[in-house]
Design a protein around this motif. Sequence first.
Motif, PDB file in Angstrom:
ATOM      1  N   CYS A  67       0.866  -1.186   0.000  1.00 55.21           N
ATOM      2  CA  CYS A  67       0.000   0.000   0.000  1.00 55.21           C
ATOM      3  C   CYS A  67       0.895   1.225   0.000  1.00 55.21           C
ATOM      4  CB  CYS A  67      -0.916   0.021   1.225  1.00 55.21           C
ATOM      5  SG  CYS A  67      -1.825   1.587   1.332  1.00 55.21           S
ATOM      6  N   GLN A  68       0.450   2.263  -0.702  1.00 53.88           N
ATOM      7  CA  GLN A  68       1.275   3.479  -0.812  1.00 53.88           C
ATOM      8  C   GLN A  68       1.530   4.131   0.546  1.00 53.88           C
ATOM      9  OE1 GLN A  68      -0.693   6.421  -0.113  1.00 53.88           O
ATOM     10  NE2 GLN A  68      -2.448   5.062   0.142  1.00 53.88           N
ATOM     11  N   ASP A  69       0.584   3.960   1.484  1.00 52.32           N
ATOM     12  CA  ASP A  69       0.788   4.548   2.812  1.00 52.32           C
ATOM     13  C   ASP A  69       1.485   3.519   3.705  1.00 52.32           C
ATOM     14  OD1 ASP A  69       0.809   5.767   5.213  1.00 52.32           O
ATOM     15  OD2 ASP A  69      -1.355   6.122   5.346  1.00 52.32           O
ATOM     16  N   GLY A 149      -0.910   3.259   9.281  1.00 52.63           N
ATOM     17  CA  GLY A 149      -1.321   4.105   8.165  1.00 52.63           C
ATOM     18  C   GLY A 149      -2.294   5.189   8.621  1.00 52.63           C
ATOM     19  N   GLY A 151      -5.310   6.188   7.241  1.00 53.84           N
ATOM     20  CA  GLY A 151      -6.729   5.798   7.219  1.00 53.84           C
ATOM     21  C   GLY A 151      -7.095   4.875   8.353  1.00 53.84           C
ATOM     22  N   CYS A 152      -6.214   3.903   8.626  1.00 53.57           N
ATOM     23  CA  CYS A 152      -6.573   2.932   9.668  1.00 53.57           C
ATOM     24  C   CYS A 152      -6.323   3.491  11.065  1.00 53.57           C
ATOM     25  CB  CYS A 152      -5.849   1.597   9.464  1.00 53.57           C
ATOM     26  SG  CYS A 152      -4.106   1.717   9.222  1.00 53.57           S
ATOM     27  N   ASN A 184     -13.401   4.701   6.610  1.00 46.27           N
ATOM     28  CA  ASN A 184     -12.143   5.363   6.224  1.00 46.27           C
ATOM     29  C   ASN A 184     -10.931   4.441   6.296  1.00 46.27           C
ATOM     30  OD1 ASN A 184     -12.941   8.289   5.966  1.00 46.27           O
ATOM     31  ND2 ASN A 184     -13.735   7.815   7.988  1.00 46.27           N
ATOM     32  N   ALA A 185     -11.117   3.291   6.929  1.00 50.43           N
ATOM     33  CA  ALA A 185      -9.944   2.485   7.277  1.00 50.43           C
ATOM     34  C   ALA A 185      -9.752   1.274   6.370  1.00 50.43           C
ATOM     35  CB  ALA A 185     -10.051   2.043   8.737  1.00 50.43           C
ATOM     36  N   CYS A 186     -10.317   1.316   5.170  1.00 48.60           N
ATOM     37  CA  CYS A 186     -10.143   0.224   4.202  1.00 48.60           C
ATOM     38  C   CYS A 186     -10.489  -1.146   4.794  1.00 48.60           C
ATOM     39  CB  CYS A 186      -8.726   0.222   3.638  1.00 48.60           C
ATOM     40  SG  CYS A 186      -8.326   1.654   2.629  1.00 48.60           S
ATOM     41  N   CYS A 273      -6.300  -2.111   9.076  1.00 45.99           N
ATOM     42  CA  CYS A 273      -7.024  -2.223   7.798  1.00 45.99           C
ATOM     43  C   CYS A 273      -6.753  -3.587   7.154  1.00 45.99           C
ATOM     44  CB  CYS A 273      -6.572  -1.120   6.862  1.00 45.99           C
ATOM     45  SG  CYS A 273      -4.779  -1.114   6.600  1.00 45.99           S
ATOM     46  N   TRP A 274      -7.305  -3.805   5.947  1.00 40.61           N
ATOM     47  CA  TRP A 274      -7.066  -5.094   5.263  1.00 40.61           C
ATOM     48  C   TRP A 274      -5.573  -5.295   5.026  1.00 40.61           C
ATOM     49  CZ3 TRP A 274      -4.643  -6.081   0.638  1.00 40.61           C
ATOM     50  CH2 TRP A 274      -4.409  -4.984  -0.204  1.00 40.61           C
ATOM     51  N   SER A 275      -4.840  -4.174   4.861  1.00 41.70           N
ATOM     52  CA  SER A 275      -3.390  -4.255   4.669  1.00 41.70           C
ATOM     53  C   SER A 275      -2.727  -4.111   6.040  1.00 41.70           C
ATOM     54  CB  SER A 275      -2.965  -3.133   3.712  1.00 41.70           C
ATOM     55  OG  SER A 275      -1.598  -3.206   3.448  1.00 41.70           O
ATOM     56  N   ARG A 277      -0.244  -4.427   8.370  1.00 43.93           N
ATOM     57  CA  ARG A 277       1.178  -4.750   8.281  1.00 43.93           C
ATOM     58  C   ARG A 277       1.830  -4.792   9.648  1.00 43.93           C
ATOM     59  NH1 ARG A 277       1.302  -0.191   4.308  1.00 43.93           N
ATOM     60  NH2 ARG A 277      -0.379   0.241   5.775  1.00 43.93           N
TER      61      ARG A 277
HETATM   62  S1  SF4 Z   1      -6.210   2.250   5.498  1.00 39.56           S
HETATM   63 FE1  SF4 Z   1      -4.612   0.696   5.123  1.00 39.56          FE
HETATM   64  S2  SF4 Z   1      -4.958  -0.052   2.997  1.00 39.56           S
HETATM   65 FE2  SF4 Z   1      -6.095   1.881   3.290  1.00 39.56          FE
HETATM   66  S3  SF4 Z   1      -4.709   3.457   2.486  1.00 39.56           S
HETATM   67 FE3  SF4 Z   1      -4.414   3.330   4.724  1.00 39.56          FE
HETATM   68  S4  SF4 Z   1      -2.736   1.882   5.029  1.00 39.56           S
HETATM   69 FE4  SF4 Z   1      -3.458   1.620   2.916  1.00 39.56          FE
END
Ligand code: SF4
Length: 299
Positions: A67-69, A149, A151-152, A184-186, A273-275, A277
Amino acid sequence: MTHEEQVRRMTEMMAKFVGHTGKKLPDDVIAKLEELRGKEDSPMAKVIYDTMFRNQELAVKLNRPSCQDTGVLQFWVKCGTRFPLIDDLEALLREAVIKATFETPLRHNSVETFDEYNTGKNVGKGTPTVWWDIVPHSDKCEIYTYMAGGGCTLPGNATVLMPGEGYEGVTKFVLDRMTSYGLNACPPLLVGVGVATSVETAALLSKKALMRPIGSHNENERAAKMEKLLEDGINAIGLGPQGMGGNYSVMGVHIENTARHPSAIGVAVNVGCWSHRRGHIIFDKDLNYTITTHSGVEL
Ligand code: SF4
């Protein structure tokens, strides 16, 4: 190895590990996403999951972050008092983040508050965040890594409830947050809930809850039941993958708690989020390592 060589070696390994976690999701997260894809009925939800898996494949193939973030780096360290590099740990983790920022590469996510400039290295005043748990009589060092990130991190919240609000109040607090900011948090989200006395104890527990493996449960059976009830409740909101609608909004709900003051219920929520990490690595005193979150990694 001399002490200096050990510091250099551990810095390199942590830089590589952080970089790896930015490109490849933990095994349990991938397994859960695959399970959820199988349980969705709508073509839209399935397409979104397939895009996520394609994204993962390409991240590995093209050697790029998934993910870019790539977030603000956070470390939760459980360090034995006899671990030989305990005195060097915080400085070497900072150095590892700078190395990973340029070598992986990672997005520059450390803006000095009030001075409002980006350091360009992912380090700044107090970043990366390092939380310490000191373990007596041990020569091992366990490190959880996490990319927080934007969003999360956004749904994160903490408060202290009146005692009469009880567990219903905890449920309302968590669900209010999910229905307003969850999108907002994917999604699908991993939801961490901390229950303690004050805001800071609850907040730290809610982040610690996100370090637990997906599918794990609170050891108290009532708390484990509440995890399941919250999971069912948040799924019923119908966020689905990326908030585009579906049967499942979450990968899981993890509650961490301590005992508390009888007149207060501190509660906090934190979201992955789904990503998601997060990484987990354990070093022995000779820097042999075990990675529990990602299979097939060589540092
Ligand atoms: S919430 Fe997670 S998947 Fe969505 S942009 Fe942010 S880091 Fe990436």
